[in-house]
Design a protein around this motif. Structure first.
Motif, short mmCIF file in Angstrom:
data_model
loop_
_atom_site.label_atom_id
_atom_site.label_comp_id
_atom_site.label_asym_id
_atom_site.label_seq_id
_atom_site.Cartn_x
_atom_site.Cartn_y
_atom_site.Cartn_z
N VAL A 36 52.97 39.65 51.43
CA VAL A 36 53.38 40.51 50.43
C VAL A 36 52.39 41.24 49.97
CG1 VAL A 36 54.54 40.56 48.09
CG2 VAL A 36 55.59 39.31 50.32
N PHE A 37 51.10 40.56 49.60
CA PHE A 37 50.05 40.98 48.99
C PHE A 37 49.26 42.10 49.54
CE2 PHE A 37 45.36 40.75 48.69
CZ PHE A 37 45.04 41.46 47.32
N LYS A 38 49.18 41.85 50.89
CA LYS A 38 48.54 43.16 51.97
C LYS A 38 49.48 44.18 51.48
CE LYS A 38 46.26 40.07 55.09
NZ LYS A 38 46.51 39.69 56.65
N GLN A 39 50.81 44.08 51.72
CA GLN A 39 51.70 45.35 51.59
C GLN A 39 51.62 46.09 50.10
OE1 GLN A 39 53.17 47.16 53.95
NE2 GLN A 39 51.85 45.37 55.42
N VAL A 40 51.60 45.19 49.16
CA VAL A 40 51.21 45.74 47.89
C VAL A 40 50.15 46.44 47.49
CG1 VAL A 40 51.39 45.11 45.21
CG2 VAL A 40 53.13 44.20 46.74
N TYR A 41 49.00 45.64 47.85
CA TYR A 41 47.73 46.37 47.70
C TYR A 41 47.38 47.58 48.37
CZ TYR A 41 42.60 46.70 47.18
OH TYR A 41 41.46 47.01 46.85
N LYS A 42 48.16 47.72 49.56
CA LYS A 42 47.82 48.99 50.36
C LYS A 42 48.81 50.38 49.55
CE LYS A 42 47.99 47.44 55.02
NZ LYS A 42 49.12 47.54 56.36
N ARG A 43 49.67 49.65 48.77
CA ARG A 43 50.57 50.77 48.14
C ARG A 43 50.15 50.87 46.67
NH1 ARG A 43 53.45 48.80 51.66
NH2 ARG A 43 55.08 49.92 52.75
N GLN A 64 37.30 46.96 40.84
CA GLN A 64 38.34 46.60 41.97
C GLN A 64 38.63 45.36 42.32
OE1 GLN A 64 35.44 49.49 43.99
NE2 GLN A 64 37.26 50.79 44.56
N ILE A 65 37.57 44.60 42.38
CA ILE A 65 37.68 43.04 42.92
C ILE A 65 38.60 42.29 41.96
CG2 ILE A 65 36.27 40.96 43.06
CD1 ILE A 65 33.94 42.72 43.98
N LEU A 66 38.37 42.50 40.51
CA LEU A 66 39.15 41.77 39.61
C LEU A 66 40.66 42.29 39.77
CD1 LEU A 66 36.76 41.35 36.53
CD2 LEU A 66 37.26 39.86 38.32
N VAL A 67 40.88 43.57 39.94
CA VAL A 67 42.25 44.02 39.95
C VAL A 67 42.74 43.42 41.26
CG1 VAL A 67 43.63 46.13 40.46
CG2 VAL A 67 41.91 46.20 38.82
N ALA A 68 42.04 43.38 42.36
CA ALA A 68 42.83 42.87 43.66
C ALA A 68 42.99 41.36 43.34
CB ALA A 68 41.80 42.92 44.84
N ALA A 69 42.09 40.66 42.66
CA ALA A 69 42.33 39.37 42.49
C ALA A 69 43.53 38.71 41.55
CB ALA A 69 41.01 38.41 41.77
N ALA A 70 43.75 39.81 40.60
CA ALA A 70 44.78 39.87 39.61
C ALA A 70 45.98 39.93 40.30
CB ALA A 70 44.66 40.56 38.48
N ILE A 71 46.01 41.03 41.12
CA ILE A 71 47.36 41.31 41.81
C ILE A 71 47.70 40.09 42.85
CG2 ILE A 71 48.46 42.77 43.66
CD1 ILE A 71 46.78 45.04 42.56
N GLN A 72 46.68 39.77 43.62
CA GLN A 72 46.88 38.51 44.64
C GLN A 72 47.40 37.22 43.72
OE1 GLN A 72 43.41 37.10 46.49
NE2 GLN A 72 44.52 36.74 48.31
N GLY A 73 46.79 37.06 42.64
CA GLY A 73 47.35 35.74 42.00
C GLY A 73 48.63 35.59 41.36
#
Length: 101
Positions: A36-43, A64-73
């Motif tokens: 799910v994270f991979k798909q959300v991050y791509k979009r 960029q790193i913190l945004v990705a970590a927040a979405i993933q978390g």
């Protein structure tokens, strides 16, 4: 006002029996959350790099790193909570006992 349902404390046998079930469901949840994270991050993050950055990748800035970590978390937490709760309910239906404390 909604009535709160109080669960009886889990017996030791219910806790022991639930462990393997909980481990398998947690592993499945991790795989689901990752997909799910991979798909959300791509979009969410448009660009030439479709994979989320790791904290040690110097080509990404801290934002960029913190945004990705927040979405993933958020995704991992929601998927884990949903799978843990669903697994506990299924265990209760099968055994008649709630596996939690």
């Amino acid at each position: 006002m909604a009535e709160t349902k109080h669960e009886e404390p889990a017996s030791t046998s219910a806790k022991i029996l639930y462990r393997p079930f909980g481990i398998v469901s947690s592993m499945a949840g991790g795989l689901i959350a990752s997909a799910v994270f991979k798909q959300v991050y791509k979009r969410v993050v448009k660009g030439d790099k479709p994979n989320a950055p790791g904290p040690l990748q110097s080509e990404y800035n801290l934002r960029q790193i913190l945004v990705a970590a927040a979405i993933q978390g958020v995704i991992y937490s929601v998927v884990k909570a949903a799978i843990d709760r669903g697994g506990a309910r299924t265990f209760q239906k099968w055994t008649g006992e709630w596996p939690g404390s």
